[in-house]
Structures are given as structure tokens and as C-alpha cells.
Design a protein around this motif. Structure first.
Motif, PDB file in Angstrom:
ATOM      1  N   ALA A 149      35.082 -29.666   7.317  1.00  0.00           N
ATOM      2  CA  ALA A 149      35.524 -28.523   8.123  1.00  0.00           C
ATOM      3  C   ALA A 149      35.905 -28.980   9.526  1.00  0.00           C
ATOM      4  O   ALA A 149      35.524 -30.065   9.976  1.00  0.00           O
ATOM      5  CB  ALA A 149      34.410 -27.483   8.194  1.00  0.00           C
ATOM      6  N   THR A 150      36.680 -28.139  10.200  1.00  0.00           N
ATOM      7  CA  THR A 150      37.020 -28.409  11.591  1.00  0.00           C
ATOM      8  C   THR A 150      35.742 -28.335  12.429  1.00  0.00           C
ATOM      9  O   THR A 150      34.957 -27.397  12.276  1.00  0.00           O
ATOM     10  CB  THR A 150      38.023 -27.342  12.088  1.00  0.00           C
ATOM     11  N   PRO A 151      35.498 -29.343  13.284  1.00  0.00           N
ATOM     12  CA  PRO A 151      34.252 -29.335  14.074  1.00  0.00           C
ATOM     13  C   PRO A 151      34.134 -28.079  14.946  1.00  0.00           C
ATOM     14  O   PRO A 151      35.105 -27.614  15.532  1.00  0.00           O
ATOM     15  CB  PRO A 151      34.383 -30.588  14.938  1.00  0.00           C
ATOM     16  N   THR A 152      32.925 -27.563  15.009  1.00  0.00           N
ATOM     17  CA  THR A 152      32.647 -26.371  15.805  1.00  0.00           C
ATOM     18  C   THR A 152      31.786 -26.755  17.006  1.00  0.00           C
ATOM     19  O   THR A 152      31.352 -27.903  17.131  1.00  0.00           O
ATOM     20  CB  THR A 152      31.875 -25.342  14.960  1.00  0.00           C
ATOM     21  N   ASP A 153      31.537 -25.756  17.872  1.00  0.00           N
ATOM     22  CA  ASP A 153      30.643 -26.001  19.005  1.00  0.00           C
ATOM     23  C   ASP A 153      29.246 -26.354  18.511  1.00  0.00           C
ATOM     24  O   ASP A 153      28.563 -27.194  19.099  1.00  0.00           O
ATOM     25  CB  ASP A 153      30.580 -24.757  19.905  1.00  0.00           C
ATOM     26  N   ALA A 154      28.823 -25.709  17.410  1.00  0.00           N
ATOM     27  CA  ALA A 154      27.503 -26.020  16.842  1.00  0.00           C
ATOM     28  C   ALA A 154      27.457 -27.462  16.352  1.00  0.00           C
ATOM     29  O   ALA A 154      26.430 -28.140  16.485  1.00  0.00           O
ATOM     30  CB  ALA A 154      27.200 -25.060  15.691  1.00  0.00           C
ATOM     31  N   ASP A 155      28.582 -27.942  15.809  1.00  0.00           N
ATOM     32  CA  ASP A 155      28.635 -29.340  15.366  1.00  0.00           C
ATOM     33  C   ASP A 155      28.495 -30.282  16.557  1.00  0.00           C
ATOM     34  O   ASP A 155      27.774 -31.290  16.491  1.00  0.00           O
ATOM     35  CB  ASP A 155      29.955 -29.633  14.636  1.00  0.00           C
ATOM     36  N   ALA A 156      29.204 -29.959  17.637  1.00  0.00           N
ATOM     37  CA  ALA A 156      29.130 -30.803  18.830  1.00  0.00           C
ATOM     38  C   ALA A 156      27.698 -30.843  19.371  1.00  0.00           C
ATOM     39  O   ALA A 156      27.189 -31.909  19.748  1.00  0.00           O
ATOM     40  CB  ALA A 156      30.098 -30.287  19.895  1.00  0.00           C
ATOM     41  N   GLU A 157      27.052 -29.684  19.386  1.00  0.00           N
ATOM     42  CA  GLU A 157      25.668 -29.626  19.857  1.00  0.00           C
ATOM     43  C   GLU A 157      24.750 -30.435  18.936  1.00  0.00           C
ATOM     44  O   GLU A 157      23.879 -31.183  19.404  1.00  0.00           O
ATOM     45  CB  GLU A 157      25.196 -28.173  19.902  1.00  0.00           C
ATOM     46  N   ALA A 158      24.981 -30.299  17.637  1.00  0.00           N
ATOM     47  CA  ALA A 158      24.166 -31.052  16.674  1.00  0.00           C
ATOM     48  C   ALA A 158      24.366 -32.551  16.864  1.00  0.00           C
ATOM     49  O   ALA A 158      23.403 -33.327  16.818  1.00  0.00           O
ATOM     50  CB  ALA A 158      24.526 -30.633  15.251  1.00  0.00           C
ATOM     51  N   LEU A 159      25.610 -32.970  17.083  1.00  0.00           N
ATOM     52  CA  LEU A 159      25.885 -34.400  17.258  1.00  0.00           C
ATOM     53  C   LEU A 159      25.272 -34.930  18.554  1.00  0.00           C
ATOM     54  O   LEU A 159      24.840 -36.084  18.605  1.00  0.00           O
ATOM     55  CB  LEU A 159      27.390 -34.662  17.215  1.00  0.00           C
ATOM     56  N   ARG A 160      25.221 -34.083  19.585  1.00  0.00           N
ATOM     57  CA  ARG A 160      24.538 -34.511  20.818  1.00  0.00           C
ATOM     58  C   ARG A 160      23.054 -34.733  20.531  1.00  0.00           C
ATOM     59  O   ARG A 160      22.450 -35.687  21.023  1.00  0.00           O
ATOM     60  CB  ARG A 160      24.728 -33.468  21.925  1.00  0.00           C
ATOM     61  N   HIS A 161      22.456 -33.843  19.739  1.00  0.00           N
ATOM     62  CA  HIS A 161      21.057 -34.006  19.365  1.00  0.00           C
ATOM     63  C   HIS A 161      20.876 -35.292  18.544  1.00  0.00           C
ATOM     64  O   HIS A 161      19.944 -36.057  18.780  1.00  0.00           O
ATOM     65  CB  HIS A 161      20.557 -32.805  18.565  1.00  0.00           C
ATOM     66  N   VAL A 162      21.796 -35.510  17.594  1.00  0.00           N
ATOM     67  CA  VAL A 162      21.711 -36.697  16.735  1.00  0.00           C
ATOM     68  C   VAL A 162      21.748 -37.974  17.580  1.00  0.00           C
ATOM     69  O   VAL A 162      21.037 -38.939  17.297  1.00  0.00           O
ATOM     70  CB  VAL A 162      22.849 -36.674  15.682  1.00  0.00           C
ATOM     71  N   ASP A 163      22.543 -37.960  18.638  1.00  0.00           N
ATOM     72  CA  ASP A 163      22.613 -39.137  19.521  1.00  0.00           C
ATOM     73  C   ASP A 163      21.259 -39.456  20.150  1.00  0.00           C
ATOM     74  O   ASP A 163      20.948 -40.621  20.393  1.00  0.00           O
ATOM     75  CB  ASP A 163      23.645 -38.906  20.638  1.00  0.00           C
ATOM     76  N   ARG A 164      20.465 -38.428  20.390  1.00  0.00           N
ATOM     77  CA  ARG A 164      19.183 -38.623  21.080  1.00  0.00           C
ATOM     78  C   ARG A 164      17.993 -38.718  20.128  1.00  0.00           C
ATOM     79  O   ARG A 164      16.898 -39.095  20.558  1.00  0.00           O
ATOM     80  CB  ARG A 164      18.934 -37.466  22.057  1.00  0.00           C
ATOM     81  N   CYS A 165      18.165 -38.341  18.874  1.00  0.00           N
ATOM     82  CA  CYS A 165      17.043 -38.222  17.946  1.00  0.00           C
ATOM     83  C   CYS A 165      17.169 -39.248  16.809  1.00  0.00           C
ATOM     84  O   CYS A 165      18.091 -39.166  15.986  1.00  0.00           O
ATOM     85  CB  CYS A 165      17.000 -36.807  17.375  1.00  0.00           C
ATOM     86  N   ALA A 166      16.240 -40.176  16.769  1.00  0.00           N
ATOM     87  CA  ALA A 166      16.297 -41.237  15.746  1.00  0.00           C
ATOM     88  C   ALA A 166      16.165 -40.656  14.344  1.00  0.00           C
ATOM     89  O   ALA A 166      16.826 -41.115  13.405  1.00  0.00           O
ATOM     90  CB  ALA A 166      15.198 -42.261  16.000  1.00  0.00           C
TER      91      ALA A 166
END
Ligand code: ZN
Length: 127
Positions: free
Chosen positions: A17-34
Motif C-alpha cells: 500500500a501507499t505509505p501513510t502517516d501511521a506507517d511513517a510513525e511506525a517506521l520511526r518507532h522501528v528505528d528506535r526499537c530493536a
């Protein structure tokens, strides 16, 4: 932010799917969470493996003459063992590959659930 839900991680791994704001937020979390990063990495590998699987990667029965030769060489009995069932048709192989992907995603979700539940039990939130 709480950990990214497993279903959302599966969607991120599929990238259908086309990335959403929720996806961007999730990916920011993924960057910080092992933990979420590891799970997304594993799911991405499963998706990549399923998408790059070729029919030759899937198990098939050997040609009949090969099976007869093997049977003759290893068999002590006069009865020739029955050859294995024929390989599924190509369409069924693709379906089996997709089912394997769905099973892998389901296992990942179940493991994530059990992991989260064990954490809640340890903290006394849930019995
Ligand atoms: Zn997380």
C-alpha cells in the motif's frame, strides 16, 4: 509509543500500500526499537523469499526412471516401492508458497502475541 502491532509490521514488510502517516510513525518507532526492528527484518526476509521463490525451488518428485533405479538399488524385497505422489501442478505450487508465507506470518504474529502476553504477565497486568 507502544510497540508496532504485528499486523502493521506485516503490512510494512509487504509494502503493498501507499505509505501513510501511521506507517511513517511506525517506521520511526522501528528505528528506535530493536524488538520491532528484528521482527520487521524477519518478516521482510519471509516476504522476499516468497516473492523470489521459483518453481524450481519447490520440491518435486524425481523422474520415474530415477525412482525405479533408486528403488532397485536400495530394495531388498522383490516388491518395488511405490513412487512418491506426483508433484502438484504449477498453480498449486504457487498457492502452496503463498500458504507457507501466510503460515509464517501467522506464526510471527502468534509469537509476538505470546511474547507480549508473557511480558504483561511478568508485570502483573494480566494473569
Ligand atoms: Zn517496538
Amino acid at each position: 509509543m507502544a510497540h508496532v502491532e504485528s499486523a502493521h509490521l506485516v503490512e510494512l514488510a509487504l509494502r503493498n500500500a501507499t505509505p501513510t502517516d501511521a506507517d511513517a510513525e511506525a517506521l520511526r518507532h522501528v528505528d528506535r526499537c530493536a524488538r520491532c526492528r528484528d521482527e520487521l527484518r524477519m518478516l521482510t526476509r519471509v516476504v522476499a523469499a516468497a516473492r523470489t521463490a521459483h518453481l524450481v525451488d519447490l520440491p518435486t518428485a524425481p523422474p520415474e526412471r530415477v525412482w525405479q533405479h533408486i528403488s532397485r538399488d536400495v530394495s531388498d524385497t522383490p516388491d518395488t516401492p511405490r513412487p512418491p505422489a506426483p508433484a502438484p501442478a504449477p498453480g498449486k505450487r504457487v498457492l502452496l508458497a503463498l500458504l507457507a508465507l501466510a503460515a509464517a506470518a501467522g506464526i510471527a504474529v502468534a509469537l509476538r502475541y505470546l511474547h507480549e502476553r508473557s511480558g504483561l504477565v511478568r508485570r502483573g497486568v494480566v494473569r
